[in-house]
Every structure is written in C-alpha cells, then in structure tokens.
Design an enzyme around this catalytic site. Structure first.
Site, PDB file in Angstrom:
ATOM      1  N   TYR A  55       4.347   3.685  12.874  1.00 27.84           N
ATOM      2  CA  TYR A  55       3.798   2.472  12.274  1.00 27.84           C
ATOM      3  C   TYR A  55       4.044   1.276  13.186  1.00 27.84           C
ATOM      4  O   TYR A  55       5.174   0.837  13.367  1.00 27.84           O
ATOM      5  CB  TYR A  55       4.434   2.200  10.914  1.00 27.84           C
ATOM      6  N   SER A 204      -0.748   5.825  -1.408  1.00 30.77           N
ATOM      7  CA  SER A 204      -2.038   5.259  -1.827  1.00 30.77           C
ATOM      8  C   SER A 204      -2.337   5.545  -3.303  1.00 30.77           C
ATOM      9  O   SER A 204      -3.431   5.963  -3.658  1.00 30.77           O
ATOM     10  CB  SER A 204      -3.175   5.810  -0.956  1.00 30.77           C
TER      11      SER A 204
END
Length: 335
Positions: A55, A204
């Site tokens: 990330y 998500s």
C-alpha cells in the site's frame, strides 16, 4: 465495542482498513490527519487495523502505509491487533531455496516499518500460482513457532485453496471481498470457516461506497482510484443496482442511521465470525462505520431486510477467486 474471536486473536467486531491513507482512493490526506484518524478509531474502540506492504503506490512508495500505521499505533501496540500482508513476486522465488527465507525478508521489513517485533495476523496478499502454497503454509507455521507472527491468512481465495493451506498450518483468517452485492463467500467458504474456526475478514463491505448511497452514476473516479475498475461502479451497473441502494436508504431512515451502517449491522447479525474492515481516508466516515456496532437488527428486521435483498438483482460481479496472475489489482496497475 463488542469483540469477536478469530483463531487465537480477539478483535473489535468492526476493524479498520488503512489503505486509503496511502493510495487507492484518489488524493490522500496529510500525514498528521491520517494519524489522528487512526487514533480516533482506536479511541472509539477499534482494536483491529489492516495494512499491507504494497500500500503506497503512485504518489508514495510501497511500505508507506505500514510506516504510517506504525507511527499511529506504536504507543498502543500491545492494545491492538495488527494485520499486514506480503506480496511475493515470481522473480524472487528460487525453487532450490527455502520459501521461508523470502517470507522472513518481507516480514523483517514490515516489522521495521510498523515499529513492532511481531505481527498478529500475516496474510499472503494474493496467492502467486508460481509458488507452491504448501511451502508458504509451512513457512508461516515456522514463523508462528518462532513467535514472529501470531497467526496467518490468505486473501481472495475459494474454499478449495483454504483446505490445502489448513491441512498444513491452520489458518487464523481469510480476507475476502464480501458485501451485500458480493456474496460468493456464503456458498461454501463461510460454512467451512465456521467449521474450522477461521475468521472471515470482509474487505469492501460497503461495496466501495456503492451501498452508502454516496456514489452515483455521475461520480468521477480519477488518479489511482481503484473504484474505476469495480464492476458494480460502472455507470450502467450503478443504475442497475439502484433498487438495492434505495432499499438500504429506507432501512436507514427506519433505524435512524446511515445506509453504510445498515450494511455493517446486517453483516454482524448474519455471521458471528465475520469481521468487516471498511476502509476510508475520511475521519468522519471512519467513525460512522465503527458506530454501526450500535445499530441492532432484531431477528424479524434481519429476516425482512434479507428478503428484500434476495428480491433484488445484482449488477456487476468481481468474485473471490483471485491470484497474482488473475487479479483485479493487475487491471488498475496497467492504467
């Protein structure tokens, strides 16, 4: 906040995905704001934080998010459960050498960036089909025995892959896509995880904002925003999925909360071993998501909501069977 158990780990029933502070959702906030947001989540009661060594692309660099999370949590390290993920390239794999050496090299770098001497939950961040899963599972077992990690997991895998790994080194968790519009996990994977005492960490869970009602067909995603490639978020599919968004808006009004909170409350009610980790770079949204733990659905309300969802057709599908060779993330890296 209530807690849940995955493997030997006790975590807050809603965790926090930290990726958005480094990449994936357009422009990122200043570091001081990001650290303050992470600490605010902890102050509310969140004890489960998720990051990864990769990330930090585009504006920053791989490892940026781990460094940020490390700065935010170093003073309260013993009070939280920290999860990160490693990415193994085909180029660094040498069949004649132990896979353990690769894992240890990645882990040592993550430990330094996170300012800690152990990781609670260490995932293989998409299986690389060029590397034997059995070897990685065995190496994870060695890291557990050495006290460098407390548990391990896989991401975006079907139940068949879990079974192979579980037979070698029992898994703590699997981190898969799961939401009201991505329910592949319910078929085989969730029952298997319940049977084997494996946690399902759902990323998500609000479908990249679709189910919050804040994303419309006119919403534009720019830069490194991965939502450009989320199937449900094409203009056509946003319109097709509007009945689900409308259903949630009605429930939010009925329960005096937000649509996103209804999504998370539904997930918490449905399965006792599922831990959603909504991600956001906005402090207000982060706290809103965590406060879903205060929204309680009765059995009758849950059944009614479930019936309404089952009556809606879902447009756009991503699924959970992804490897480094067959990965959603490969699509947006080409952009």
């Amino acid at each position: 906040m209530n807690t849940r158990t995955i493997g030997k780990l006790t975590v807050s029933e809603i965790g926090m995905g930290c990726m958005g502070f480094s990449h994936g959702y357009g422009a990122v906030p200043p570091e001081a704001y990001s650290i303050d947001a992470i600490r605010a989540a902890y102050d509310y009661g969140c004890t489960f934080f998720d990051t990864a060594e990769t990330y930090g692309r585009e504006q920053f660099y791989p490892g940026h998010n781990e460094e940020l999370v490390g700065k935010a949590l170093k003073d309260i390290r013993k009070n939280i459960v920290l999860a990160t993920k490693l990415h193994i390239t085909t180029e660094e794999y040498i069949p004649s050498e132990p896979v353990y050496n690769i894992l240890r090299s990645h882990l040592d770098a993550s430990l330094k960036r996170l300012q800690t001497d152990y990781i609670d939950l260490y995932y293989w961040h998409r299986v690389n089909e060029d590397i034997p899963l059995q070897d990685v599972a065995a190496a994870m077992g060695r890291l557990i025995r050495e006290g460098l990690i407390r548990g391990w997991g896989l991401s975006q895998v079907p139940v068949q892959t879990l079974r192979i790994a579980q037979d070698i080194t029992p898994l703590t968790a699997v981190q898969n896509l799961y939401s009201m519009v991505e329910r592949d996990c319910e078929d085989e994977l969730i029952p298997y995880c319940q049977e084997q005492h494996i946690g399902l960490v759902a990323f998500s869970p609000i479908a990249s904002g679709l189910l919050s009602g804040k994303v419309t067909a006119d919403t534009k995603f720019t830069g490194d925003d991965v939502r450009k490639f989320v199937p449900q978020l094409s203009q056509e599919n946003i319109k097709g999925n509007q009945p689900i968004v409308d259903l949630l808006a009605g429930w939010a009004k009925r329960k005096n909360c937000t649509s996103a909170q209804i999504c998370l409350a539904w997930m918490l009610k449905k399965y006792p071993h599922v831990i959603p980790i909504p991600g956001s770079k906005n402090k207000e949204r982060i706290l809103e998501n965590l406060k879903a733990s205060e929204v309680v659905l009765t059995d009758a309300e849950f059944a009614e909501l479930q019936q309404g969802l089952d009556a809606c057709q879902v447009y756009g599908h991503r699924g959970i069977d992804e490897s480094q060779q067959r990965s959603f993330s490969r699509n947006w890296r080409k952009e």
